[in-house]
Design a protein around this motif. Structure first.
Motif, short mmCIF file in Angstrom:
data_model
loop_
_atom_site.label_atom_id
_atom_site.label_comp_id
_atom_site.label_asym_id
_atom_site.label_seq_id
_atom_site.Cartn_x
_atom_site.Cartn_y
_atom_site.Cartn_z
N ASN B 144 0.83 -1.20 0.00
CA ASN B 144 0.00 0.00 0.00
C ASN B 144 0.86 1.24 0.00
O ASN B 144 0.53 2.25 -0.62
CB ASN B 144 -0.92 0.01 1.22
CG ASN B 144 -1.91 -1.13 1.20
OD1 ASN B 144 -1.85 -2.04 2.03
ND2 ASN B 144 -2.81 -1.12 0.23
N THR B 145 1.97 1.19 0.72
CA THR B 145 2.87 2.34 0.78
C THR B 145 4.25 1.85 1.20
O THR B 145 4.43 0.68 1.53
CB THR B 145 2.30 3.41 1.74
OG1 THR B 145 3.08 4.59 1.64
CG2 THR B 145 2.29 2.92 3.18
N VAL B 146 5.22 2.73 1.13
CA VAL B 146 6.62 2.32 1.32
C VAL B 146 7.31 3.21 2.34
O VAL B 146 7.19 4.43 2.30
CB VAL B 146 7.40 2.39 -0.01
CG1 VAL B 146 8.86 1.99 0.20
CG2 VAL B 146 6.75 1.49 -1.05
N SER B 147 8.02 2.57 3.25
CA SER B 147 8.79 3.31 4.24
C SER B 147 10.24 3.41 3.79
O SER B 147 10.85 2.43 3.40
CB SER B 147 8.71 2.60 5.60
OG SER B 147 9.33 3.38 6.60
N GLY B 148 10.77 4.61 3.84
CA GLY B 148 12.16 4.79 3.42
C GLY B 148 12.59 6.20 3.65
O GLY B 148 11.76 7.09 3.85
N ALA B 149 13.88 6.42 3.66
CA ALA B 149 14.40 7.76 3.86
C ALA B 149 14.50 8.44 2.51
O ALA B 149 15.46 8.26 1.79
CB ALA B 149 15.76 7.70 4.54
N THR B 150 13.49 9.17 2.15
CA THR B 150 13.49 9.79 0.83
C THR B 150 13.82 11.27 0.89
O THR B 150 14.48 11.80 0.04
CB THR B 150 12.11 9.67 0.17
OG1 THR B 150 11.16 10.22 1.07
CG2 THR B 150 11.77 8.25 -0.13
#
Lengths: 248, 169
Positions: B144-150
């Motif tokens: 559904n969504t993505v966790s990351g340091a963007t």
């Protein structure tokens, strides 16, 4: 309904599954983020934090939310043995490392108060889910591959737990210490924390990342938190309870 | 393609930076790029984000840059000099890249402004305890969504792009 807006230098995405979601609800949440930016942005000359840093406003006279944020930052500093510190090298205060997760959490609570039950709020990869997704299942949250941003390397399934990732790409370089044989110094590129809510997950992810390879041990010792850390060699280390979140 | 150029340039810049920065000190000597265990050969977006500079690797150290930006050469893609990028919004703080070009090549990238968020410990060589480890691998499951340091890397790209735009021949 799902919306993404670019605010505070990052994409903020809100998805609401419940049919009573309206455009006005989305606007209200984005307005809240705009308010947070106006108040806590250290590079807005008109923000309250800038007034504090310029010495034209003392904390005691600041808004209630500013005082709450400073109190939480001080508490987090104690809880992390000083690894979380909002004082910058030039003596200014920059609470944004805490404000982001706190604001996401508040945004989620705002939606809850409106009777919404199934949604997530994602600001720059830090996520507060609630309830279930459009398929009636747990929210599936990927961990971005720190070496290839278009790829996921893990999927976690959550209902209400907050998911935060701290990371950097410059550490994606091996640094060899000539005095330590040829063994590369192990360092980390990404650290994901699952916690009871995004506010707590984010502040501990920020602090744990600053601890380097020791950060995963810090998370391991925290009751109610799980973590997944990726080093420069693409090797991941997970806390003992992490895998329960990988089951759909 | 632009990203790969920036990525390549960054790796070179970082190597140069380390070599340069360590002329005055001792420990770090050799640097090589990571070989990700995943299949895609692209080394991420090659971005540099604030976590490191705030993480004690020495923000703005070893710069020795010829501030003032005197233009002396036109060998490569860029004019010699020192160029300062925009202050970009990394939310965790301001992030700003300063690029030094010598002989048409990037010889140094420093961060006079970098996000805060904690003081890093010294890089530790201690082995982790018996926590489970695995090599990362791409997952195809729908998310559904993505966790990351963007946000940090985007801010870095933004600031670096501004600095390099000034250096263009």
């Amino acid at each position: 309904m799902k919306q993404t807006r670019l605010m505070m230098g990052m994409p903020i995405t809100i998805e609401i599954v419940d049919p009573q979601a309206t455009a006005a609800v989305f606007d209200e949440v984005y307005d809240y983020f705009a308010h947070i930016d106006e108040t806590f942005s250290t590079y807005k000359s008109t923000s309250e934090i800038t007034a504090i840093n310029d010495g034209t406003l003392v904390l005691a006279d600041a808004s209630a939310e500013m005082q709450v944020v400073f109190a939480m930052c001080e508490e987090t500093k104690k809880e992390t043995n000083g690894y979380f510190d909002i004082k910058t090298p030039n003596g200014k205060f920059d609470p944004s490392g805490l404000v982001k997760g706190w604001a996401i959490w508040n945004a989620a609570k705002l939606l809850e108060k409106k009777g919404l039950k199934n949604f997530y709020v994602d600001a720059g990869g830090d996520i507060q889910p609630h309830g279930h997704n459009a398929d009636g299942k747990k929210w599936a949250v990927g961990i971005k591959n720190p070496f290839n941003a278009i790829e996921n390397i893990k999927v976690m399934y959550v209902n209400t737990e907050g998911v935060a990732t701290s990371g950097t790409y410059i550490r994606g370089l091996h640094i060899y210490n000539p005095r330590g044989g040829n063994a590369p110094v192990s360092d980390i590129v990404s650290l994901t924390v699952i916690g009871p809510n995004i506010h707590d997950a984010d502040r501990f992810a920020t602090a744990a990342f600053a601890m380097g390879v020791d950060g995963i041990n810090f998370i391991e010792r925290l009751r109610g938190y799980e973590g997944y850390i990726i080093d420069t060699k693409g090797v991941a280390t997970m806390t003992t309870g992490f895998e329960k979140y990988t089951i759909a | 393609m632009k990203k790969y150029i920036i990525a390549g340039v960054l790796v070179v810049a970082f190597v140069a930076y380390l070599v340069f920065a360590n002329k005055g000190s001792t420990p770090v000597a050799v640097v090589s790029t990571t070989t990700p265990t995943t299949t895609d050969p692209a080394p991420a977006t090659g971005t540099v984000s604030g976590g490191t500079t705030s993480g004690g690797t020495g923000t703005g150290s070893g710069s020795g840059s010829t501030s003032g930006g005197t233009t002396t050469g036109t060998i490569g893609q860029y004019k010699d000099g020192t160029y300062t990028g925009s202050v970009a919004d990394a939310f965790y703080g301001k992030l700003q890249a300063v690029v030094t070009i010598k002989g048409g090549l990037i010889t140094n990238v420093t961060f006079p402004q970098a996000p805060s968020g904690g003081n890093s410990s010294e890089v530790s060589a201690f082995a982790l305890p018996a926590l489970k480890q695995e090599a990362i691998a791409a997952q195809s499951a729908n998310v559904n969504t993505v966790s990351g340091a963007t946000q940090d890397s985007q801010a870095f790209n933004e600031s670096l792009a501004v600095a390099l735009a000034q250096a263009k021949n």
